[in-house]
Design a protein around this motif. Structure first.
Motif, mmCIF file in Angstrom:
data_model
loop_
_atom_site.group_PDB
_atom_site.id
_atom_site.type_symbol
_atom_site.label_atom_id
_atom_site.label_comp_id
_atom_site.label_asym_id
_atom_site.label_seq_id
_atom_site.Cartn_x
_atom_site.Cartn_y
_atom_site.Cartn_z
ATOM 1 N N VAL A 118 -53.878 -9.239 -17.726
ATOM 2 C CA VAL A 118 -54.888 -8.181 -17.838
ATOM 3 C C VAL A 118 -55.795 -8.177 -16.611
ATOM 4 O O VAL A 118 -56.132 -7.116 -16.070
ATOM 5 C CB VAL A 118 -55.715 -8.358 -19.127
ATOM 6 N N THR A 119 -56.175 -9.379 -16.139
ATOM 7 C CA THR A 119 -57.068 -9.456 -14.983
ATOM 8 C C THR A 119 -56.410 -8.887 -13.733
ATOM 9 O O THR A 119 -57.024 -8.098 -13.001
ATOM 10 C CB THR A 119 -57.493 -10.915 -14.736
ATOM 11 N N ILE A 120 -55.150 -9.272 -13.477
ATOM 12 C CA ILE A 120 -54.450 -8.727 -12.310
ATOM 13 C C ILE A 120 -54.268 -7.222 -12.463
ATOM 14 O O ILE A 120 -54.412 -6.461 -11.497
ATOM 15 C CB ILE A 120 -53.095 -9.434 -12.106
ATOM 16 N N GLY A 121 -53.950 -6.793 -13.675
ATOM 17 C CA GLY A 121 -53.811 -5.357 -13.911
ATOM 18 C C GLY A 121 -55.092 -4.601 -13.623
ATOM 19 O O GLY A 121 -55.078 -3.521 -13.020
ATOM 20 N N VAL A 122 -56.212 -5.172 -14.027
ATOM 21 C CA VAL A 122 -57.509 -4.534 -13.778
ATOM 22 C C VAL A 122 -57.823 -4.538 -12.284
ATOM 23 O O VAL A 122 -58.381 -3.567 -11.740
ATOM 24 C CB VAL A 122 -58.614 -5.237 -14.582
ATOM 25 N N MET A 123 -57.446 -5.631 -11.601
ATOM 26 C CA MET A 123 -57.666 -5.679 -10.158
ATOM 27 C C MET A 123 -56.844 -4.593 -9.452
ATOM 28 O O MET A 123 -57.307 -3.955 -8.500
ATOM 29 C CB MET A 123 -57.312 -7.053 -9.601
ATOM 30 N N TRP A 124 -55.622 -4.384 -9.921
ATOM 31 C CA TRP A 124 -54.807 -3.307 -9.358
ATOM 32 C C TRP A 124 -55.475 -1.955 -9.627
ATOM 33 O O TRP A 124 -55.519 -1.092 -8.748
ATOM 34 C CB TRP A 124 -53.400 -3.330 -9.952
ATOM 35 N N LEU A 125 -55.973 -1.777 -10.849
ATOM 36 C CA LEU A 125 -56.645 -0.525 -11.209
ATOM 37 C C LEU A 125 -57.840 -0.274 -10.303
ATOM 38 O O LEU A 125 -58.047 0.844 -9.805
ATOM 39 C CB LEU A 125 -57.085 -0.595 -12.680
ATOM 40 N N ASN A 126 -58.629 -1.313 -10.051
ATOM 41 C CA ASN A 126 -59.804 -1.157 -9.201
ATOM 42 C C ASN A 126 -59.419 -0.989 -7.735
ATOM 43 O O ASN A 126 -60.103 -0.285 -6.986
ATOM 44 C CB ASN A 126 -60.744 -2.347 -9.382
ATOM 45 N N HIS A 127 -58.345 -1.640 -7.322
ATOM 46 C CA HIS A 127 -57.851 -1.456 -5.957
ATOM 47 C C HIS A 127 -57.482 0.016 -5.745
ATOM 48 O O HIS A 127 -57.832 0.621 -4.725
ATOM 49 C CB HIS A 127 -56.636 -2.367 -5.733
ATOM 50 N N HIS A 128 -56.787 0.579 -6.720
ATOM 51 C CA HIS A 128 -56.436 2.001 -6.650
ATOM 52 C C HIS A 128 -57.697 2.861 -6.668
ATOM 53 O O HIS A 128 -57.792 3.868 -5.937
ATOM 54 C CB HIS A 128 -55.538 2.359 -7.841
ATOM 55 N N ARG A 129 -58.675 2.455 -7.454
ATOM 56 C CA ARG A 129 -59.912 3.217 -7.590
ATOM 57 C C ARG A 129 -60.669 3.291 -6.264
ATOM 58 O O ARG A 129 -61.130 4.370 -5.860
ATOM 59 C CB ARG A 129 -60.778 2.556 -8.663
ATOM 60 N N VAL A 130 -60.800 2.151 -5.574
ATOM 61 C CA VAL A 130 -61.577 2.162 -4.330
ATOM 62 C C VAL A 130 -60.831 2.872 -3.204
ATOM 63 O O VAL A 130 -61.444 3.504 -2.336
ATOM 64 C CB VAL A 130 -61.984 0.736 -3.899
ATOM 65 N N PHE A 131 -59.497 2.793 -3.224
ATOM 66 C CA PHE A 131 -58.749 3.424 -2.145
ATOM 67 C C PHE A 131 -58.568 4.928 -2.361
ATOM 68 O O PHE A 131 -57.965 5.600 -1.529
ATOM 69 C CB PHE A 131 -57.420 2.716 -1.915
ATOM 70 N N LYS A 132 -59.091 5.443 -3.461
ATOM 71 C CA LYS A 132 -59.229 6.895 -3.566
ATOM 72 C C LYS A 132 -60.339 7.378 -2.635
ATOM 73 O O LYS A 132 -60.347 8.535 -2.219
ATOM 74 C CB LYS A 132 -59.556 7.307 -5.006
ATOM 75 N N HIS A 133 -61.276 6.488 -2.314
ATOM 76 C CA HIS A 133 -62.396 6.832 -1.453
ATOM 77 C C HIS A 133 -62.201 6.347 -0.021
ATOM 78 O O HIS A 133 -62.700 6.962 0.915
ATOM 79 C CB HIS A 133 -63.689 6.246 -2.011
ATOM 80 N N ILE A 134 -61.512 5.215 0.147
ATOM 81 C CA ILE A 134 -61.261 4.684 1.490
ATOM 82 C C ILE A 134 -60.094 5.450 2.097
ATOM 83 O O ILE A 134 -58.970 5.386 1.604
ATOM 84 C CB ILE A 134 -60.952 3.179 1.436
ATOM 85 N N LYS A 135 -60.340 6.152 3.158
ATOM 86 C CA LYS A 135 -59.327 7.017 3.767
ATOM 87 C C LYS A 135 -58.886 6.559 5.149
ATOM 88 O O LYS A 135 -57.973 7.129 5.730
ATOM 89 C CB LYS A 135 -59.856 8.459 3.863
ATOM 90 N N ARG A 136 -59.551 5.541 5.701
ATOM 91 C CA ARG A 136 -59.179 5.036 7.019
ATOM 92 C C ARG A 136 -59.135 3.518 6.972
ATOM 93 O O ARG A 136 -59.752 2.899 6.099
ATOM 94 C CB ARG A 136 -60.189 5.501 8.081
ATOM 95 N N THR A 137 -58.407 2.916 7.889
ATOM 96 C CA THR A 137 -58.334 1.463 7.961
ATOM 97 C C THR A 137 -58.666 1.005 9.374
ATOM 98 O O THR A 137 -58.612 1.776 10.329
ATOM 99 C CB THR A 137 -56.930 0.942 7.598
ATOM 100 N N ASP A 138 -59.023 -0.260 9.481
ATOM 101 C CA ASP A 138 -59.109 -0.915 10.781
ATOM 102 C C ASP A 138 -58.668 -2.361 10.596
ATOM 103 O O ASP A 138 -58.289 -2.767 9.493
ATOM 104 C CB ASP A 138 -60.520 -0.811 11.382
#
Length: 221
Positions: free
Chosen positions: A64-84
Motif C-alpha cells: 500500500v505504501t509503495i502504491g501510494v508513493m506511485w500515486l503521489n509521484h504521478h500526482r506531482v508530475f502532473k505539475h512538473i513539466k521540465r527536468t534538469d
C-alpha cells in the motif's frame, strides 16, 4: 528540457515502482507438503497460513505504501513539466529507496512477533523517513518559484501538495520512535500513514472562471 524528457522520467520511474512492488510478494511462501512429502490436511494448511500472518501484514503495509508513493509521484508530475540534472538525481535517489523497501519489509516480517527486538522496525521506519524526505526534496526543488512547473498551474493545488508533504518526514520520525517500544504498532502506524497520504485534502472553493490559473513564477512557497 521539454515535456518529452519528463515523460521519459515518469516511464522509467513507473518501471522501478513495478519491480519494487512485485519483489514484495517473493517473501510470501506457502509449502503444502508435510515433512514426509505428502500434502497437508486442511487444518494443518490453515495453521501454516495463519503463521504467515505477520509476513502478509508486512506485505500489505509495504504494498500500500509503495502504491501510494506511485500515486503521489504521478500526482506531482502532473505539475512538473521540465527536468534538469538535479531533479533527475533526486528522482534516482527516491527510486533507490523504493526498490530497497522489500529488504526491511522481509526483515520486519521475521521480527514482528518478537517484541524484545526493535532493530528491524527501526530500519523499516528509517527507510520510509528517507523516502518521505526524498519526495519532499523533489517537490520543493521543482516547485520553488515554479522552477520546473508548467507555464500555467493551479496555485491552490501546488500549495495543497506542499502542505501535505511538509508533514511526511516528521510523522515518520514518530514511526521510528514507536519502533523503539512496539514493533506491531509501528506497522499499523505506517499503514495509516500510507492511507493518509493517499487521501486528497478537502477541495477548496473553485477560483473565478476569469482567473483559473496562475503563472508558475507567481507561486508562493
Amino acid at each position: 528540457m521539454d515535456e518529452k524528457d519528463t515523460n521519459r522520467l515518469e516511464a522509467f520511474s513507473d518501471g522501478v515502482f513495478a519491480v519494487a512492488i512485485t519483489l514484495l510478494v517473493l517473501d510470501i511462501k506457502f509449502s503444502p507438503f508435510e515433512p514426509g512429502g505428502g500434502l497437508m490436511d486442511d487444518w494443518t494448511l490453515w495453521q501454516v497460513i495463519r503463521h504467515q500472518g505477520p509476513t502478509l501484514f508486512a506485505f500489505v503495509t509495504s504494498f500500500v505504501t509503495i502504491g501510494v508513493m506511485w500515486l503521489n509521484h504521478h500526482r506531482v508530475f502532473k505539475h512538473i513539466k521540465r527536468t534538469d540534472t538535479t531533479l533527475l538525481f533526486l528522482n534516482i535517489l527516491l527510486l533507490m529507496i523504493i526498490v530497497f523497501i522489500p529488504v526491511p519489509t522481509a526483515l520486519l516480517a521475521e521480527y514482528i512477533t518478537a517484541p524484545r527486538y526493535h532493530t528491524a522496525a527501526i530500519l523499516y521506519g528509517i527507510t520510509f523517513f528517507v523516502m518521505a524526505t526524498c519526495f519532499n526534496l523533489i517537490w520543493r526543488y521543482a516547485s520553488h518559484n515554479g522552477r520546473l512547473l508548467g507555464r500555467k498551474v493551479d496555485v491552490h493545488e501546488v500549495n495543497k501538495i506542499s502542505r501535505q508533504y511538509a508533514f511526511g518526514p516528521l510523522v515518520y520520525v514518530i514511526s521510528i520512535a514507536l519502533a523503539l517500544f512496539n514493533t506491531p504498532l509501528t506497522m499499523v502506524f505506517n499503514f495509516l500513514l500510507a492511507v493518509f497520504f493517499a487521501l486528497p485534502e478537502f477541495p477548496r472553493p473553485r477560483r473565478k472562471q476569469s482567473d483559473p490559473f496562475v503563472e508558475s513564477d507567481t507561486i508562493a512557497e
